[in-house]
Design an enzyme around this catalytic site. Structure first.
Site, PDB file in Angstrom:
ATOM      1  N   GLU A   1       0.855  -1.344   0.083  1.00  0.00           N
ATOM      2  CA  GLU A   1      -0.120   0.079   0.006  1.00  0.00           C
ATOM      3  C   GLU A   1       0.785   1.405  -0.134  1.00  0.00           C
ATOM      4  OE1 GLU A   1      -2.267   2.918  -0.027  1.00  0.00           O
ATOM      5  OE2 GLU A   1      -3.286   0.924  -0.151  1.00  0.00           O
TER       6      GLU A   1
ATOM      7  N   GLN B   1     -15.499   2.911   7.257  1.00  0.00           N
ATOM      8  CA  GLN B   1     -14.392   2.362   6.468  1.00  0.00           C
ATOM      9  C   GLN B   1     -13.164   2.288   7.337  1.00  0.00           C
ATOM     10  OE1 GLN B   1     -14.312   3.479   2.382  1.00  0.00           O
ATOM     11  NE2 GLN B   1     -11.988   2.810   2.168  1.00  0.00           N
TER      12      GLN B   1
ATOM     13  N   LEU C   1       3.907  -0.133  -5.836  1.00  0.00           N
ATOM     14  CA  LEU C   1       4.114  -1.270  -7.138  1.00  0.00           C
ATOM     15  C   LEU C   1       4.574  -0.214  -8.137  1.00  0.00           C
ATOM     16  CD1 LEU C   1       2.234  -4.401  -7.834  1.00  0.00           C
ATOM     17  CD2 LEU C   1       2.917  -2.631  -9.723  1.00  0.00           C
TER      18      LEU C   1
ATOM     19  N   TYR D   1     -27.876  14.409   2.055  1.00  0.00           N
ATOM     20  CA  TYR D   1     -27.858  14.827   0.431  1.00  0.00           C
ATOM     21  C   TYR D   1     -28.632  16.226   0.418  1.00  0.00           C
ATOM     22  CZ  TYR D   1     -26.326  10.195  -0.343  1.00  0.00           C
ATOM     23  OH  TYR D   1     -25.410   9.020  -0.480  1.00  0.00           O
TER      24      TYR D   1
ATOM     25  N   ASP E   1     -12.745  -0.537  -6.350  1.00  0.00           N
ATOM     26  CA  ASP E   1     -12.597   0.570  -7.194  1.00  0.00           C
ATOM     27  C   ASP E   1     -11.859   0.456  -8.517  1.00  0.00           C
ATOM     28  OD1 ASP E   1     -14.301   1.756  -5.576  1.00  0.00           O
ATOM     29  OD2 ASP E   1     -12.885   3.295  -4.645  1.00  0.00           O
TER      30      ASP E   1
END
Length: 520
Positions: free
Chosen positions: A34, A112, A136, A212, A298
């Site tokens: 990560e 999360q 990476l 919202y 994602d």
């Protein structure tokens, strides 16, 4: 310097960490890299729906998610002019809808940030190595595996892996390097959001809330107010046009003006802790696999947050991919099993991403509605338990391969989720769902089928366990699975039905089914 690992996972978000957890559950270690220095520290997705909690229960994490959830009466979604009102519409988050007829699992509402910490700890316990602040840089693949170049503060090194999992986010450099395009509705909005510390209890109370906002006085005409794990910490967002302005065009005085409009509290004393920009969009990768590289989260699909299934779908991507990777790496399955990752998960990703886009139109972006747009699917049971997988299964004659079926009226068809049915044992009640997750399972009321499964497991070297129902374990399960007591149902480790025999059959039928599903 060089090292090797069975599976290299790029990205330690929900998708990457879940893949590592479930690989570990199947006895396969992994290396997770990560680029950020830690798991998420920012409020993002919240909530673990029932299908996710079934999977997390297998990993011993369900209670941890419940413990990390807010201790209140629920999570409200409000469509409003501001957090102080007026409220145009109020929605009780689907997390709290009763689904007892479909699953024994309860839901959770961990953030999360909390969920990633829990997943990372469990992944390490199950044999994964997680390296933060590691990037990476490049990779190449051939028939023998994947060769990746990793960099950190100490320099670069080479990692050899049998497979690479791309969990590297919506921009996904891995997907880009593979030349995999995306399709969908594209970018539908950009926003600036502020992490603020303020006392909003007079406006929002003490519940977890998501507003919202539809207000022409807000920048972009819309916005959000979201609570976090801390009672005085909130995220406030408003729209902006990046072609004409940037975050620099929102100095503190303008930021506070927008924050006060969004909260509906004139003169609100708010400390701006952090500011950033974000993009809302709906895109799905054209392919979820390319050779030995597989996309999850994602990297595979991005969607607006409306509906709350983005993070849940990311976790389930890891759950559904891990058992296949483990089976191939153990030699139980041929490489063709991994072709089903794209065949099965891409249609589901498209379904959920499109539905969240429709939710976004309905809740905060009515100007994006097209004449051909249909209403979103509102039934949470359909989205959580109604989708079917049409890849590593043995379809029955006449099956049209439809993606959805009503889980309240299960068919037991191959490709469908194995239905929840209550069973009674000497130790008490359990669900058929409790029998799945570690290996292939054969449900049957026939000793002949049970013995055939035991022999076949030994002959093929496959993790297959038969559960003989009707003796010490009883329950009304046959109607929900579409078989007689002389029939048999083969259930994959991910709780999806791979094959069934409605009545009596032969061991050869079962062997053919296993070989077909496992590409043997």
């Amino acid at each position: 310097m060089s090292e090797s690992t069975p599976v290299l996972i790029a990205g330690a978000g929900l998708a990457g960490l879940s893949t590592a957890v479930f690989l570990g559950l199947h006895g396969t270690p992994s290396l997770v890299v990560e680029r950020h220095p830690s798991t998420s520290t920012h409020p993002k997705a919240r909530g673990q729906q029932h299908h996710v909690m079934e999977a997390l229960h297998l990993a011993g994490l369900a209670e941890a998610m419940v413990e990390a959830s807010p201790k209140d009466t629920g999570f409200l979604i409000r469509i409003a002019e501001s957090a102080s009102g007026p409220v145009f519409r109020e929605i009780l988050h689907a997390t709290f809808l009763p689904l007892e007829g479909l699953t024994p699992a309860r839901s959770a509402d961990a953030s999360q940030a909390a969920a990633e910490r829990i997943l990372a700890e469990r992944a390490r316990e199950l044999g994964a190595e997680i390296r933060f602040a590691t990037t990476l840089e490049s990779f190449e693949q051939d028939d023998s595996g994947v060769r990746a170049v990793l960099s950190d503060a100490t320099g670069t090194r080479t990692a050899h892996a049998d497979h690479l999992v791309a969990a590297d986010g919506h921009r996904s450099p891995i997907r880009e390097r593979l030349g995999i395009g995306t399709h969908g509705r594209g970018t539908i909005g950009r926003s600036i959001h502020w992490l603020i510390r303020a006392d909003l209890a007079p406006a929002v109370g003490d519940r977890q809330v998501l507003y919202y906002l539809q207000n022409p006085r807000l920048s972009g005409g819309s916005g959000t107010v979201v609570s976090t794990d801390e009672p005085d910490l909130f995220v406030v967002g408003v729209g902006y046009d990046p072609e004409h302005e940037s975050i620099d065009d929102f100095p503190e005085d303008r930021a506070l003006e927008q924050i006060r409009l969004a909260t509906g509290v004139p003169g609100l004393a708010a400390e701006i802790v952090a500011a950033d920009t974000t993009v809302a969009g709906m895109r799905v990768a054209d392919r979820f696999s390319s050779g030995r590289v597989h996309l999850v989260g994602d990297a595979a699909h991005t969607m607006p947050p409306h509906g709350g299934l983005g993070g849940n779908t990311a976790i389930m991507d890891g759950f559904y991919l891990a058992w296949k990777l483990a089976a191939v790496l153990r030699g139980e399955a041929g490489p063709g099993l991994l072709d089903s990752h794209d065949a099965e998960r891409r249609p589901v990703g498209e379904l959920i991403a499109e539905n969240q886009f429709k939710n976004a139109i309905a809740r905060s972006m009515p100007h994006l509605k097209r004449p051909e747009d249909t209403p979103p699917i509102e039934d949470p049971g359909m989205l959580l338990f109604g989708y079917r997988h049409n890849g590593a299964v043995v379809p029955e004659p006449g099956d049209d391969g439809e993606l959805l079926e009503d889980p309240t009226e299960p068919t037991g068809r191959p490709g469908s989720r194995a239905p929840h049915a209550r069973l009674t044992t000497s130790d008490g009640e359990l669900s058929t769902i409790d029998l799945f997750g570690r290996e292939f399972v054969l449900l049957t009321g026939s000793e002949t089928w049970a013995k055939a499964a035991e022999q076949l497991a030994a002959d093929l070297g496959v993790r297959l366990r038969a559960h003989l129902l009707g003796g010490e374990m009883t329950g009304d399960w046959t109607a929900r699975y579409g078989v007689t007591t002389d029939g048999a149902v083969l259930v994959r480790p991910d709780r999806f039905i791979a094959w069934r025999s409605r009545g009596t059959g032969s061991a050869a039928d079962l062997e053919h089914a296993l070989r077909t599903v496992l590409d043997r």
